[in-house]
Design an enzyme around this catalytic site. Structure first.
Site, PDB file in Angstrom:
ATOM      1  N   ASP A   1       0.869  -1.164   0.000  1.00  0.00           N
ATOM      2  CA  ASP A   1       0.000   0.000   0.000  1.00  0.00           C
ATOM      3  C   ASP A   1       0.912   1.221   0.000  1.00  0.00           C
ATOM      4  O   ASP A   1       1.952   1.220   0.653  1.00  0.00           O
ATOM      5  CB  ASP A   1      -0.847  -0.006   1.277  1.00  0.00           C
ATOM      6  CG  ASP A   1      -2.270   0.443   1.041  1.00  0.00           C
ATOM      7  OD1 ASP A   1      -2.438   1.575   0.553  1.00  0.00           O
ATOM      8  OD2 ASP A   1      -3.200  -0.301   1.370  1.00  0.00           O
TER       9      ASP A   1
ATOM     10  N   ASP B   1      -3.181   4.594  -2.274  1.00  0.00           N
ATOM     11  CA  ASP B   1      -4.327   4.970  -1.458  1.00  0.00           C
ATOM     12  C   ASP B   1      -4.975   6.260  -1.966  1.00  0.00           C
ATOM     13  O   ASP B   1      -4.292   7.207  -2.336  1.00  0.00           O
ATOM     14  CB  ASP B   1      -3.810   5.184  -0.021  1.00  0.00           C
ATOM     15  CG  ASP B   1      -4.919   5.377   0.984  1.00  0.00           C
ATOM     16  OD1 ASP B   1      -5.798   4.520   1.065  1.00  0.00           O
ATOM     17  OD2 ASP B   1      -4.889   6.418   1.694  1.00  0.00           O
TER      18      ASP B   1
ATOM     19  N   GLU C   1      -6.619   3.400  -5.835  1.00  0.00           N
ATOM     20  CA  GLU C   1      -7.918   3.415  -5.161  1.00  0.00           C
ATOM     21  C   GLU C   1      -8.641   4.715  -5.445  1.00  0.00           C
ATOM     22  O   GLU C   1      -8.183   5.781  -5.049  1.00  0.00           O
ATOM     23  CB  GLU C   1      -7.743   3.276  -3.645  1.00  0.00           C
ATOM     24  CG  GLU C   1      -9.078   3.180  -2.934  1.00  0.00           C
ATOM     25  CD  GLU C   1      -9.103   3.776  -1.526  1.00  0.00           C
ATOM     26  OE1 GLU C   1      -9.978   3.371  -0.749  1.00  0.00           O
ATOM     27  OE2 GLU C   1      -8.282   4.652  -1.205  1.00  0.00           O
TER      28      GLU C   1
ATOM     29  N   HIS D   1     -11.129  -3.634   3.125  1.00  0.00           N
ATOM     30  CA  HIS D   1     -11.108  -3.301   4.548  1.00  0.00           C
ATOM     31  C   HIS D   1     -11.954  -2.074   4.887  1.00  0.00           C
ATOM     32  O   HIS D   1     -11.987  -1.666   6.038  1.00  0.00           O
ATOM     33  CB  HIS D   1      -9.661  -3.065   4.975  1.00  0.00           C
ATOM     34  CG  HIS D   1      -9.051  -1.883   4.278  1.00  0.00           C
ATOM     35  ND1 HIS D   1      -8.838  -1.861   2.914  1.00  0.00           N
ATOM     36  CD2 HIS D   1      -8.653  -0.675   4.730  1.00  0.00           C
ATOM     37  CE1 HIS D   1      -8.326  -0.704   2.570  1.00  0.00           C
ATOM     38  NE2 HIS D   1      -8.200   0.037   3.651  1.00  0.00           N
ATOM     39  N   ASP D   2     -12.591  -1.481   3.893  1.00  0.00           N
ATOM     40  CA  ASP D   2     -13.425  -0.298   4.133  1.00  0.00           C
ATOM     41  C   ASP D   2     -14.912  -0.572   3.949  1.00  0.00           C
ATOM     42  O   ASP D   2     -15.729   0.319   4.199  1.00  0.00           O
ATOM     43  CB  ASP D   2     -13.035   0.834   3.168  1.00  0.00           C
ATOM     44  CG  ASP D   2     -11.623   1.341   3.392  1.00  0.00           C
ATOM     45  OD1 ASP D   2     -11.178   1.356   4.561  1.00  0.00           O
ATOM     46  OD2 ASP D   2     -10.959   1.722   2.404  1.00  0.00           O
TER      47      ASP D   2
HETATM   48  C1  GLC Z   1      -8.353   4.776   1.991  1.00  0.00           C
HETATM   49  C2  GLC Z   1      -8.152   3.546   2.828  1.00  0.00           C
HETATM   50  C3  GLC Z   1      -8.847   3.743   4.137  1.00  0.00           C
HETATM   51  C4  GLC Z   1      -8.212   4.919   4.832  1.00  0.00           C
HETATM   52  C5  GLC Z   1      -8.266   6.166   3.940  1.00  0.00           C
HETATM   53  C6  GLC Z   1      -7.370   7.235   4.457  1.00  0.00           C
HETATM   54  O1  GLC Z   1      -9.678   4.957   1.641  1.00  0.00           O
HETATM   55  O2  GLC Z   1      -8.584   2.410   2.149  1.00  0.00           O
HETATM   56  O3  GLC Z   1      -8.781   2.597   4.946  1.00  0.00           O
HETATM   57  O4  GLC Z   1      -8.867   5.181   6.037  1.00  0.00           O
HETATM   58  O5  GLC Z   1      -7.840   5.888   2.630  1.00  0.00           O
HETATM   59  O6  GLC Z   1      -6.023   6.909   4.241  1.00  0.00           O
END
Ligand code: GLC
Length: 534
Positions: free
Chosen positions: A99, A201, A264, A325-326
């Site tokens: 990541d 991210d 992402e 994970h979100d």
């Molecule tokens: C992304 C991650 C999430 C995190 C956010 C801030 O969306 O997947 O888990 O809280 O970024 O870094």
């Protein structure tokens, strides 16, 4: 297409490192734990592991707040542990994807400490500092994704700083060339150490409006939605200049052989496609999250696939995600029976699948008592169901107190059904969801039609999603009954019938299908077309 790259043919498996395997009994997963479970991942048959952040972090957002991009957090281990993990993974033919969190650092990162020290600091311009609005108060109406305003007042220097997420996660200013250089050199550091790519991210947040315009209200906002949805993020996300930053990341990767850049971004298809970059000079795989929010309905999903396939730029490689994970776990969204159909969908669509750890054993969202909440999003915005702890609970390896995850007290509770639903129990059960995942993965590996073949939708009745995958004259039919009623699907007249290769119940392989396939409730089939009879 047979010369497809590993990240096109392959399957990505996401590990949330706090929850995968604890080697030292502190209740938190770690790198040695992951390393000890590599043989399981090789047995399962996945190709690459994406590990959520393992860098040094105060853990305000469980690693997505990085205070040293070149260090491993001691809770997870050491750089030596990391090197050993990469070595062992590569030895087993598994790729490692890290990541990468470029949008923000931790407020404890030395860069931010220096930046906030004074207005004259050499690193002041590394973050987004602004004076109060003319009448006082924050410079814009921008909202934090985790609740409240996105501007935090710093009394010592009399300015606000911007944070798209927690106030402990100040946003870097990616318009600043020094920031870019520093972050790109972080990528090189890990590429030199042998990582096979990055999942970047929250990429669409990287650049904010240079004129700092207010975000407009969201006409679709309704009470009960997370508070940041009150505004459309017009000036805070998906700004045109973001693509230059993505291309710069890609250029770094292109100096190495065969690495992957995954991004992402939760965006509609038309916006998402821009992240492939001009002439595909951007992300290899901008994550496609559209199955996560989809209603579990055959027609709706067929439409999503159609739209996505149609929107893909020439030569761009697709990808699909069912959970992470979100977001709530797939089994909790669609139920146990449809979770198996979902597995077949994920592993037979055209494009790289990303599989969230534990989904292969049918893990569910675990209810978290109010006193046990860990997720800062839930703590900031309680009661709306935004918490992400339920889908982050420890992997269920076996029975007993720590379920084979830990000898200590797990940082999040174990699932109540962990005694039954675990790797040890399901591995030996030929009809289990784990056996289904493994069979699907094996089939995808064995059949170029599934891994890299063309996709064509097939006409299907109410409740059924059907498509063909084809490569070098071999045609596979995928017939998915998304309803809980039996369904009959007529095959095209004169098509020559088909033979079942795999069914979600793992009990129909070898069956012949002539004019029509009979699908049981909640059943999916993969069948090989036999060609027109001579
Ligand atoms: C992304 C991650 C999430 C995190 C956010 C801030 O969306 O997947 O888990 O809280 O970024 O870094």
């Amino acid at each position: 297409m047979l010369d497809a790259r590993w990240w096109q043919r392959g399957i990505v498996y996401q590990i949330y490192p706090r929850s995968f395997m604890d080697s030292n009994g502190d209740g938190i997963g770690d790198l040695r734990g992951i390393r000890s479970r590599l043989p399981y991942l090789a047995w399962l048959g996945v190709d690459a592991i994406w590990i959520s952040p393992i860098y040094t972090s105060p853990m305000a957002d469980f690693g997505y707040d990085v205070s040293d991009y070149r260090g491993i957090d001691p809770r997870f281990g050491t750089l030596d542990d990391f090197d050993a993990l990469v070595r062992d993974a590569h030895g087993l033919g598994l790729k490692i994807i890290l990541d990468f969190v470029p949008n923000h650092t931790s407020d404890q990162h030395p860069w931010f400490l220096e930046s906030r020290a004074s207005r004259e600091s050499a690193k002041r311009g590394w973050y987004i500092w602004r004076d109060p609005a003319p009448g006082g108060g924050p410079p814009t109406n921008w909202l934090s994704e985790f609740g409240g305003p996105a501007w935090e007042w710093d009394a010592a220097t009399g300015q606000y700083y911007y944070h798209a997420y927690l106030k402990e996660q100040p946003d870097l200013d990616w318009r600043n060339p020094e920031v870019r250089d520093a972050m790109l050199s972080v990528m090189r550091f890990w590429l030199d150490r042998g990582v096979d790519g990055f999942r970047v991210d929250t990429i669409h947040h990287l650049i904010k409006d240079s004129e700092l315009r207010d975000n407009p209200p969201n006409p679709r906002f309704r009470p009960g939605m997370p508070p940041h949805r009150e505004l459309l993020r017009l000036y805070t996300t998906d700004r045109p200049e973001v693509h230059e930053a993505v291309a710069a990341m890609r250029r770094v990767l292109d100096d190495y052989d065969d690495r992957v850049l995954i991004g992402e971004a939760y965006l509609p298809f038309d916006r998402l496609m821009a992240y492939y970059g001009q002439d595909l000079s951007g992300m290899h795989l901008p994550f496609n999250f559209h199955l996560i929010g989809a209603p579990w309905d055959a027609r709706a999903i067929a439409e999503i696939v159609r739209e996505y396939e149609a929107a893909l730029p020439e030569g761009a490689w697709p990808n699909w995600v069912l959970g992470n994970h979100d977001k709530p776990r797939i089994k909790s969204r669609v139920g146990a029976a449809q979770a198996r159909v979902a597995a077949m969908l994920l592993l037979t669509l055209r494009g790289t699948p990303t599989l969230y750890y534990g989904d292969e054993i049918g893990m569910c969202d675990v209810p978290i008592a109010p006193g046990e909440v860990q997720d800062p999003f839930e703590k900031n915005v309680p009661g709306l169901g935004v918490g992400r702890d339920p889908e982050r609970t420890p992997m269920q390896w076996g029975g007993g107190a720590g379920c084979g995850f830990t000898t200590g007290r797990p940082w999040l509770p174990l699932a109540p059904d962990a005694d039954r639903n675990n790797v040890e129990a399901l591995r030996g059960d030929p009809g289990s969801i784990l056996s289904l995942y493994r069979a699907l993965i094996a089939l995808r590996r064995a059949e170029p039609a599934l891994a890299v073949g063309a996709y064509a939708p097939l006409a299907a009745g109410e409740g059924v999603l059907a498509y063909a995958r084809e490569h070098a004259g071999r045609r596979l039919l995928v017939l998915l009954n998304l309803s809980s009623h039996p369904r009959r699907l007529a095959l095209a007249a004169g098509a020559g019938g088909a033979r079942v290769l795999l069914s979600t119940g793992l009990d129909r392989a070898g069956e012949r299908v002539d004019e029509a396939a009979e699908l049981r409730p909640d059943e999916g089939l993969i069948a090989e077309a036999q060609g027109a009879p001579g």
